[in-house]
Design a protein around this motif. Structure first.
Motif, PDB file in Angstrom:
ATOM      1  N   VAL A 642       0.837  -1.201   0.000  1.00 21.37           N
ATOM      2  CA  VAL A 642       0.000   0.000   0.000  1.00 21.37           C
ATOM      3  C   VAL A 642       0.870   1.249   0.000  1.00 21.37           C
ATOM      4  N   ARG A 643       1.944   1.235   0.820  1.00 19.95           N
ATOM      5  CA  ARG A 643       2.826   2.406   0.882  1.00 19.95           C
ATOM      6  C   ARG A 643       3.646   2.549  -0.397  1.00 19.95           C
ATOM      7  N   GLU A 644       4.225   1.430  -0.866  1.00 17.59           N
ATOM      8  CA  GLU A 644       5.144   1.497  -2.001  1.00 17.59           C
ATOM      9  C   GLU A 644       4.418   1.793  -3.312  1.00 17.59           C
ATOM     10  N   ARG A 645       3.273   1.191  -3.520  1.00 17.75           N
ATOM     11  CA  ARG A 645       2.594   1.343  -4.816  1.00 17.75           C
ATOM     12  C   ARG A 645       1.762   2.607  -4.908  1.00 17.75           C
ATOM     13  N   PHE A 646       1.104   2.985  -3.799  1.00 20.80           N
ATOM     14  CA  PHE A 646       0.180   4.116  -3.863  1.00 20.80           C
ATOM     15  C   PHE A 646       0.632   5.323  -3.044  1.00 20.80           C
ATOM     16  N   GLY A 647       1.760   5.197  -2.319  1.00 23.69           N
ATOM     17  CA  GLY A 647       2.258   6.323  -1.538  1.00 23.69           C
ATOM     18  C   GLY A 647       1.375   6.676  -0.353  1.00 23.69           C
ATOM     19  N   ILE A 648       0.733   5.684   0.269  1.00 28.42           N
ATOM     20  CA  ILE A 648      -0.184   5.913   1.393  1.00 28.42           C
ATOM     21  C   ILE A 648       0.529   5.546   2.690  1.00 28.42           C
ATOM     22  N   ASP A 649       0.655   6.512   3.587  1.00 29.97           N
ATOM     23  CA  ASP A 649       1.344   6.318   4.862  1.00 29.97           C
ATOM     24  C   ASP A 649       0.311   6.095   5.965  1.00 29.97           C
ATOM     25  N   LEU A 650       0.182   4.850   6.415  1.00 29.19           N
ATOM     26  CA  LEU A 650      -0.808   4.533   7.444  1.00 29.19           C
ATOM     27  C   LEU A 650      -0.409   5.036   8.824  1.00 29.19           C
ATOM     28  N   ASP A 651       0.830   5.497   8.987  1.00 32.50           N
ATOM     29  CA  ASP A 651       1.235   6.063  10.275  1.00 32.50           C
ATOM     30  C   ASP A 651       0.741   7.500  10.445  1.00 32.50           C
ATOM     31  N   ASP A 652       0.320   8.119   9.332  1.00 33.50           N
ATOM     32  CA  ASP A 652      -0.193   9.492   9.406  1.00 33.50           C
ATOM     33  C   ASP A 652      -1.661   9.452   9.851  1.00 33.50           C
ATOM     34  N   PRO A 653      -2.056  10.171  10.936  1.00 32.82           N
ATOM     35  CA  PRO A 653      -3.436  10.093  11.452  1.00 32.82           C
ATOM     36  C   PRO A 653      -4.491  10.497  10.423  1.00 32.82           C
ATOM     37  N   ASP A 654      -4.227  11.574   9.670  1.00 29.01           N
ATOM     38  CA  ASP A 654      -5.224  12.011   8.680  1.00 29.01           C
ATOM     39  C   ASP A 654      -5.397  10.974   7.577  1.00 29.01           C
ATOM     40  N   THR A 655      -4.254  10.446   7.127  1.00 32.46           N
ATOM     41  CA  THR A 655      -4.331   9.415   6.085  1.00 32.46           C
ATOM     42  C   THR A 655      -5.068   8.185   6.597  1.00 32.46           C
ATOM     43  N   ARG A 656      -4.793   7.810   7.844  1.00 32.72           N
ATOM     44  CA  ARG A 656      -5.450   6.641   8.423  1.00 32.72           C
ATOM     45  C   ARG A 656      -6.962   6.860   8.528  1.00 32.72           C
ATOM     46  N   LEU A 657      -7.384   8.089   8.856  1.00 35.73           N
ATOM     47  CA  LEU A 657      -8.819   8.387   8.921  1.00 35.73           C
ATOM     48  C   LEU A 657      -9.457   8.271   7.545  1.00 35.73           C
ATOM     49  N   VAL A 658      -8.786   8.816   6.513  1.00 31.77           N
ATOM     50  CA  VAL A 658      -9.332   8.746   5.159  1.00 31.77           C
ATOM     51  C   VAL A 658      -9.425   7.291   4.699  1.00 31.77           C
ATOM     52  N   VAL A 659      -8.377   6.491   4.998  1.00 36.62           N
ATOM     53  CA  VAL A 659      -8.403   5.085   4.595  1.00 36.62           C
ATOM     54  C   VAL A 659      -9.522   4.342   5.328  1.00 36.62           C
ATOM     55  N   THR A 660      -9.703   4.656   6.621  1.00 37.08           N
ATOM     56  CA  THR A 660     -10.775   4.005   7.384  1.00 37.08           C
ATOM     57  C   THR A 660     -12.134   4.287   6.761  1.00 37.08           C
ATOM     58  N   LEU A 661     -12.389   5.565   6.442  1.00 39.56           N
ATOM     59  CA  LEU A 661     -13.664   5.907   5.814  1.00 39.56           C
ATOM     60  C   LEU A 661     -13.799   5.250   4.444  1.00 39.56           C
ATOM     61  N   ALA A 662     -12.685   5.196   3.690  1.00 41.11           N
ATOM     62  CA  ALA A 662     -12.746   4.645   2.333  1.00 41.11           C
ATOM     63  C   ALA A 662     -13.088   3.160   2.344  1.00 41.11           C
ATOM     64  N   VAL A 663     -12.453   2.393   3.246  1.00 41.49           N
ATOM     65  CA  VAL A 663     -12.745   0.955   3.254  1.00 41.49           C
ATOM     66  C   VAL A 663     -14.146   0.690   3.782  1.00 41.49           C
TER      67      VAL A 663
END
Length: 679
Positions: A642-663
């Motif tokens: 997920v990090r390498e292919r799409f540049g998504i950092d799950l350690d970032d709180p905002d990114t984690r919130l967006v991913v949570t809502l997206a899934v």
């Protein structure tokens, strides 16, 4: 009524005898006679005809059959025969059927419209007094005449650009009127009205709640009533009091007790019962229908087959405890509408009994059509009003009037939704739930959809436990039915008045979604069907019983939670509200998370399932891997992709919130509001 191959097939599917058609033909709705016509352009004509004639019986006359003055049947008893009543020779008396009707006008058709199926929009001077000869379904391509017919424009909407041409063409071919669909809030457009005014043809619209079959039945009833006339005592008696008065008049002519029944052997009318009446007649009248054992006996004896295929009076001799009887079928063309039974209670039947019964069968036709029309229009009008209240559409005052609800009556909505399944068991499950809802409170109103049952429950005391109690009963009944699909039941909060039922309906739908999604999430990521939880486990995040104390707590923890009321699943319902609110925004915009979700779902959804388990486990890699039945290193590899292919950092709180809502958005899907989509 024009018939083409599609229509003929629809008629045959409904069990109606059709003549072989070698060219476009039409069949009169009342007499069954053929006449030349054209071919409807709209496929909708076939379904309209099919609906109109649904339930008709196939005429199975044996080879060489000929009508006889009095008919026996193959299983008729041979002992203790009584002498059949004599049949008067020569011309019938003027008192029984000498009237010659002059035809039914458009004004008379509208006068018989008690339920408001049709609305007159425009009638040129004198046009409402033109005689209506029949009905044409759809505008046909052939150039046959429409002389004296009412045209149902089933294939055209009032706002279609072709609607004025439909009106002009019908007028050119001699139609007396055109019926269009309801134009809604905007009404019928001006160009259509202008076309009718210039062509000199009457224009009507069908009520929004009605269907084309209702329009056909209305015209059919009015024409049958005109065909009966009113020049003899039987017709006059029925005109003064319907089937009840007709039964009383026939009883005097026949010196017998009379019952009028529909094809399901339900009693529609009966004459006064004498002290010498047999027990069967008394039980039939008190029960409102012929007992099942008696129907089975008549079927075995062959009498029912003879009744439905014969066009004359059937004589049943006296037999031990059964008095002598005469029976005749009530027919409209090839359709059997019901029957009339005359029983000799303590006296001999009159010599003219058979003749009176034949005429009574003719006179009864329009009244049985009217009875059926009233039943169908009442159900459809109430269904339309219930949909309007639940969906917040139309005039609330009119809807409440149609549903016979007081404007200040508190109401709550209960929704039962079954797992998508097919077959007789799945269909019977919702039928049983509908009966249970009606038994719980007779004033409840029920709306059936394909996989959903919605109950509008009046709550006289504004008791907040009322709707959850019904939800619990429905869920218990569904769980007790063997081989039935899973059913989830949600109860919305009571509204202070029926006009607020839409809010309770929305909440009940959300509760059902919450139940289904909690159950699916308890089964594991990616699961969408019903599951059975392990003993003592009620799913992740289960918070125990709500304040009603009925829904979440189940004595048997082997079963999943299948019913809930307002306040039982507040967190899950709140999440669903948020997801529904942000879904349009999410779908309009892109970004790395959006691209990742779309690409992974197209490839099978492994990353979405892995992210769901990881986020649900609050970042606990071992627990998430166990839930996915994966090795923790496999899960780490997927998250690294997920990090390498799409540049998504799950350690970032905002990114984690967006991913949570997206899934969660990907899991839940958009809300399913069948009612809003259909209406």
């Amino acid at each position: 009524m024009a018939l083409v191959p599609e229509c003929v097939q629809s008629l045959r599917d409904d069990g109606v005898v059709c003549w072989p058609l070698t060219e476009p033909e039409s069949i009169d709705l009342i007499t069954g006679r053929r006449a030349h016509g054209g071919t409807p352009a709209a496929q909708e004509a076939a379904s309209a005809v099919g609906e109109c004639v649904r339930g008709l019986k196939r005429d199975r006359r044996p080879t060489g059959w000929r009508p006889t003055p009095l008919v026996s049947w193959p299983g008729a008893p041979t002992h203790r025969r009584s002498r059949p009543p004599a049949v008067t020779a020569g011309r019938p008396e003027r008192a029984l059927g000498a009237g010659v009707p002059s035809g039914t006008t458009l004004r008379e058709v509208l006068a018989q419209d008690e339920d408001g199926v049709l609305r007159l929009l425009l009638a040129p001077a004198g046009q409402d007094d033109v005689v209506v000869k029949g009905v044409i379904i759809g505008v046909e391509d052939a150039a046959g005449p429409y002389d004296g017919h009412l045209v149902l424009a089933v294939g055209a909407r009032p706002d279609d650009v072709s609607a004025p041409d439909v009106v002009r063409e019908a007028a050119r071919r001699g139609a007396v009127a055109v019926v269009l669909r309801d134009g809604g809030e905007d009404g019928v457009p001006g160009p259509v009205l202008d076309a009718a005014r210039r062509a000199g043809i009457a224009l009507l619209s069908r009520a929004e709640w009605a269907e084309w079959g209702d329009t056909l039945e209305l015209v059919r009833f009015a024409l049958a009533l005109g065909a009966v006339g009113s020049q003899d005592s039987l017709a006059q008696g029925a005109a003064g009091g319907g089937l009840g008065m007709l039964a009383a008049v026939v009883a005097r002519y026949c010196r017998a007790s009379i019952t009028v029944e529909d094809t399901q052997f339900r009693v529609l009318a009966h004459s006064a019962t004498s002290a010498d009446a047999d027990g069967l007649r008394l039980s039939t009248i008190l029960g409102g229908r012929v007992p099942e054992w008696r129907v089975a006996e008549l079927r075995r004896s062959g009498l029912l087959r003879t009744l439905w295929t014969s066009r004359d009076v059937i004589h049943r001799p006296a037999d031990e405890n059964d008095p002598e009887r005469l029976i005749v079928a009530i027919r409209s063309g090839g359709e059997v509408l019901g029957s009339i039974w005359a029983a000799a209670d303590g006296d001999r039947l009159s010599p003219d009994a058979a003749q009176a019964l034949r005429r009574a069968a003719e006179v009864a036709v329009p009244y049985l059509l009217q009875h059926r029309l009233r039943g169908s229009t009442s159900r459809r009008r109430q269904a339309h009003a219930l949909r309007g209240l639940l969906l917040g559409e139309g005039d609330h005052d009119s809807h409440m009037w149609s549903l016979e609800l007081s404007p200040d009556m508190p109401c709550a909505v209960v929704v039962a939704e079954r797992d998508r399944a097919s077959g007789p068991t799945a269909e019977r499950s919702l039928q049983a739930l509908a009966l249970q809802a009606a038994a719980y409170r007779p004033t409840a109103r029920v709306w059936r959809e394909s996989d959903r049952l919605t109950v509008l429950l009046p709550v006289p005391d504004a008791d907040e436990r009322d709707a959850p109690n019904l939800a619990r009963e429905l869920a218990s009944l569904a769980a007790a039915m063997p081989d039935a699909p899973a059913v989830w039941v949600g109860a919305g909060a009571p509204a202070t008045a029926p006009s607020g039922a839409a809010d309770s309906y929305d909440e009940a739908l959300l509760i059902v979604r919450a139940l289904r999604e909690r159950e699916a999430r308890a089964a594991g990521p990616g699961h969408s069907g019903p599951i059975h939880l392990r003993p003592g486990h009620s799913g992740p995040g289960h918070s125990g019983p709500g304040h009603f104390g009925a829904a979440p707590a189940a004595a048997d923890r082997h079963e999943p939670l299948r019913h809930a009321g307002p306040g039982d699943l507040t967190s899950t319902v709140a999440v669903l509200r948020v997801l529904d609110a942000i879904r349009p925004l999410w779908e309009r915009h892109g970004g790395p998370v959006h691209d990742m979700i779309a690409a992974d779902l197209a490839a099978g959804g492994d990353l979405v399932r892995s992210l769901t388990a990881y986020l649900d486990a609050a970042g606990d890699m071992s627990r998430a891997a166990r839930r996915l039945v994966l090795h923790p290193n496999t899960l780490r590899y997927r998250l690294r992709r997920v990090r390498e292919r799409f540049g998504i950092d799950l350690d970032d709180p905002d990114t984690r919130l967006v991913v949570t809502l997206a899934v969660r958005l990907a899991e839940t899907g958009p809300p399913h509001r069948e009612g809003r989509e259909r209406f």
